[in-house]
Every structure is written in C-alpha cells, then in structure tokens.
Design a protein around this motif. Structure first.
Motif, short mmCIF file in Angstrom:
data_model
loop_
_atom_site.label_atom_id
_atom_site.label_comp_id
_atom_site.label_asym_id
_atom_site.label_seq_id
_atom_site.Cartn_x
_atom_site.Cartn_y
_atom_site.Cartn_z
N SER A 205 0.85 -1.19 0.00
CA SER A 205 0.00 0.00 0.00
C SER A 205 0.88 1.23 0.00
N VAL B 2 0.28 5.54 0.55
CA VAL B 2 -0.63 6.65 0.82
C VAL B 2 0.09 7.97 0.63
N THR C 89 -4.58 6.63 -2.33
CA THR C 89 -3.85 5.39 -2.04
C THR C 89 -3.73 4.54 -3.29
#
Length: 121
Positions: free
Chosen positions: A21, A23, A77
């Motif tokens: 991930s 962000v 994201t």
C-alpha cells in the motif's frame, strides 16, 4: 508539504503473495499517475506498474499476469497485489506519485522511502 509512505513489505516464500500500500498525504489538489518501481541489489530501479487517474494500467513484462495495481482516489492510495511471487521479485519497492499540490503550478513527482520485499526459494 507532501508525504508518500509505503507499507506491506516483508518476507514470503516463493509462490506466496503480498499486498503493498502507498498513501499520499498533505496539501494535494490532485494525483495523476501512481506507480510502483523496484530496485534489486546491484541493479537499476525499474518500473513495475502504473495506473492513471482514469484507471488505465500498465505492467512490466516480468510481472504481467501476477501483479495487480489499483487505486482508491478518495484515499489517495495505490495498491500492488503481488501473487505467485518469485525469488527474482526480491527488491525494495518504491511508490511514485505524480501530484499537483495546493501551491504548485505543475505536477511533480514524489517518492516514498521504499519497502523491502524478500522472496525465499
């Protein structure tokens, strides 16, 4: 000020899966392309996958069919789902975001600090 932070790396056996991930946060007006790059020891950084603001995707030949890039625009994201991992996927994975900030007049590239992915045989 903009920050790009990756997470989700780790150690996995060959054939396993990981989800990365990334962000982006700060004074962001908009994000164009979001990409994942990787750099293995002794090698140059290479593009793994890109997703446009409209959702179009592009993959390196080495990961086509095994990796999937996606994004959540509301959360700024980007994700990288990595399946059927191979030892040669071992690298530091970096997130790159093409961002228009509240103060800038043009898009600029921002990089995360990287997250280590290690695939054991």
């Amino acid at each position: 000020q903009v920050q790009v932070v990756e997470s989700g790396g780790g150690l996995v056996q060959a054939g396993g899966a990981l989800r990365l991930s990334c962000v982006a946060s700060g004074t962001i007006r908009g994000i164009n392309n979001m990409s994942w790059y990787r750099q293995a020891p002794g090698k140059e950084r290479e593009l793994v996958a890109t997703i446009t603001s409209g959702g179009r995707t592009n993959y390196a030949d080495a990961v086509e069919g095994r990796f999937t890039i996606s994004r959540d625009n509301a959360k700024n994201t980007v994700y990288l789902q990595m399946n059927s991992l191979k030892p040669e996927d071992t690298a530091v994975y970096y997130c790159n975001c093409n961002i228009l900030t509240a103060l800038a007049l043009r898009l600029q590239d921002y990089w995360g600090q990287g997250t280590q992915v290690t695939v054991s045989s």
